[in-house]
Design an enzyme around this catalytic site. Structure first.
Site, short mmCIF file in Angstrom:
data_model
loop_
_atom_site.label_atom_id
_atom_site.label_comp_id
_atom_site.label_asym_id
_atom_site.label_seq_id
_atom_site.Cartn_x
_atom_site.Cartn_y
_atom_site.Cartn_z
N GLN A 157 -8.29 -26.26 -4.02
CA GLN A 157 -7.46 -26.30 -5.24
C GLN A 157 -6.72 -27.64 -5.40
OE1 GLN A 157 -7.30 -24.17 -7.74
NE2 GLN A 157 -8.47 -22.47 -6.87
N GLY A 174 -17.05 -24.52 -2.11
CA GLY A 174 -15.92 -24.33 -1.21
C GLY A 174 -16.18 -23.26 -0.15
N THR A 175 -16.80 -22.18 -0.55
CA THR A 175 -17.02 -21.07 0.40
C THR A 175 -17.88 -21.55 1.58
OG1 THR A 175 -16.88 -19.52 -1.42
CG2 THR A 175 -17.88 -18.70 0.60
N ASN A 185 -4.40 -20.57 -3.95
CA ASN A 185 -5.05 -20.49 -5.26
C ASN A 185 -4.44 -19.45 -6.18
OD1 ASN A 185 -6.41 -18.99 -3.05
ND2 ASN A 185 -7.53 -18.06 -4.73
N CYS A 237 -11.63 -15.01 -7.56
CA CYS A 237 -12.79 -14.74 -6.73
C CYS A 237 -13.06 -13.25 -6.61
CB CYS A 237 -12.63 -15.38 -5.37
SG CYS A 237 -12.35 -17.13 -5.53
N SER A 276 -14.62 -28.20 -3.82
CA SER A 276 -15.55 -27.49 -4.69
C SER A 276 -15.49 -28.15 -6.08
CB SER A 276 -15.12 -26.03 -4.78
OG SER A 276 -15.89 -25.37 -5.75
N HIS A 280 -16.46 -27.35 -9.07
CA HIS A 280 -16.15 -26.65 -10.33
C HIS A 280 -14.65 -26.44 -10.53
CE1 HIS A 280 -15.48 -22.30 -9.08
NE2 HIS A 280 -16.10 -22.73 -7.99
N1 PLP Z 1 -11.04 -21.79 -1.44
C1 PLP Z 1 -10.17 -21.64 -2.45
C2 PLP Z 1 -8.72 -21.94 -2.21
C3 PLP Z 1 -10.59 -21.24 -3.71
O1 PLP Z 1 -9.71 -21.12 -4.71
C4 PLP Z 1 -11.98 -20.96 -3.91
C5 PLP Z 1 -12.46 -20.47 -5.22
O2 PLP Z 1 -11.76 -19.82 -5.95
C6 PLP Z 1 -12.85 -21.17 -2.83
C7 PLP Z 1 -12.35 -21.56 -1.62
C8 PLP Z 1 -14.32 -20.94 -2.98
O3 PLP Z 1 -14.94 -22.01 -3.64
P1 PLP Z 1 -16.39 -21.87 -4.32
O4 PLP Z 1 -16.19 -21.08 -5.58
O5 PLP Z 1 -16.85 -23.25 -4.59
O6 PLP Z 1 -17.26 -21.17 -3.32
#
Ligand code: PLP
Length: 378
Positions: free
Chosen positions: A179, A70-71, A150, A328, A199, A201
């Protein structure tokens, strides 16, 4: 007993996903860019998966770019909007995940991109009226608003925002759907959106893999250079196990979406009711109605007089895993940037409980029983 109620941080991998991935660890190893038999086998697996994912949101295969999660997908959307689409302004909110918030700030430093934050109400809803006024100014803009928060679960009326953005030729719309992907149906042919993120996971798939949906009308340059993979949009040998696992996770989520949703929604309702019965001073952060909140997330506000700051620790002792803020940043112990935007946080101990289809009613009963003891003792 161990109860995992931190599914917004990450989810356990589905057994079916692990089974699907296994032969790609033990047997199929070819580099997908190789033209020989071994390479063709893994290339096929990747392209079949891409098609499967695209179909599940009614996209075209070439609109799906695999990323490390996601990031990276959020980074890609924001950075490409500024560097390739010449966006001058990003409209977002202070409640976004850092993958969006920090990236926007970085773009401001690097390229002088204007960042405008919409105000949010006490339940975490960004002001759509404000957005409407800002868009009418006519600047080339990226709107980046997450589908569900999230930490507090508040849902964006994504179709309304997409329709609004689509009225303007020089406005792009990105939604962080990390999410919500796999929890709500998406039809990108109908939803007027430019970028979506996923994402694996978060939906019982492997870590370190995700995708960015990029509308076919947009052409972007790679952030990661050095290879022509992903149709020249992301260099580097593909994460084969991850991609195959992501495909299976998406398939499982979408094929049983309503059943999973009903089950998880019931668990959340049970939790809300049970907490109110324990002490009616217990309240909730963000929206909680099924229409306006993400059914997997419940952010609970325990007034300080009902429990001490050791609540999370006490839950952990009883084998219950929950989170004190955004996962996070958990471990780094920095306060939540989302909760700090909401009113009346000073006298609360906040805990995010987040559910998955693997949780049971029995686990919720157990959790409520332990919370009752902790609260009573205090
Ligand atoms: N965006 C949201 C809303 C998230 O909740 C998260 C992870 O907690 C991310 C982005 C980041 O995703 P990733 O862990 O796959 O980098």
């Amino acid at each position: 007993m161990k109860v995992y109620l931190d599914n917004a941080a990450t989810t356990p991998m589905a057994k079916e996903v692990a089974d699907e991935v296994a032969p790609f660890i033990s047997t199929y190893f070819g580099n997908p860019s190789s033209t020989h038999y071994f390479g063709r086998q893994t290339r096929n697996a990747i392209e079949i998966t891409r098609r499967k994912i695209a179909d599940s949101i009614n996209a075209k295969s070439n609109e799906i770019i695999f990323t490390s999660g996601g990031t990276e997908a959020d980074n890609m959307a924001l950075r490409c909007a500024v560097t390739d689409l010449n966006v001058e302004r990003i409209i977002t909110s202070k409640l976004e995940h850092h993958a969006v918030g920090h990236t926007a700030e970085n773009l401001k430093e690097q390229f002088n991109t204007e960042i405008t934050y919409l105000s949010t109400d006490k339940l975490g809803n960004p002001s759509i009226n404000e957005l409407e006024n800002l868009l009418s100014e006519g600047k080339k803009t990226l709107v980046s608003l997450m589908h569900a928060n999230n930490e507090i679960g508040t849902l964006l009326p994504i179709e309304r925002v997409a329709n609004l953005c689509s009225k303007y030729k020089n406005v792009y719309f990105h939604s962080d759907t990390v999410q919500t992907m796999g929890h709500y149906p998406f039809n990108v042919e109908q939803l007027k959106i430019d970028f979506l993120t996923c994402s694996a996971h978060k939906l019982h798939g492997p870590k370190g893999i995700g995708f960015l949906y990029v509308n076919k009308s947009i052409s972007i340059n790679p952030l990661i250079t050095g290879g022509s993979q992903e149709r020249n949009q992301r260099g580097g040998t593909e994460n084969l196990f991850g991609i195959v696992g992501l495909g299976k996770a998406i398939e499982l989520s979408f094929s049983n979406l309503e059943t999973h949703r009903n089950h998880v929604e019931n668990l959340k309702k049970k939790m809300i009711k049970g907490l109110k019965e324990i002490d009616e001073r217990i309240s909730f952060n963000g929206e909680i109605s099924p229409e306006r909140s993400l059914y997997t997330v419940l952010n609970v506000c325990f007034p300080k007089e009902t429990c001490n700051s050791m609540l999370l620790f006490s839950l952990d002792i009883h084998g219950i895993a929950a989170s004190g803020g955004s996962a996070c940043s958990s471990g780094s112990n920095i306060g939540s940037h989302v909760l700090s935007e909401l009113p009346n946080q000073e006298n609360c101990q906040c805990v995010r409980f987040s559910f998955s289809r693997y949780n049971t009613e029995h686990e919720i009963d157990y959790t409520l029983e332990k919370i009752k003891k902790i609260v009573k003792k205090t």
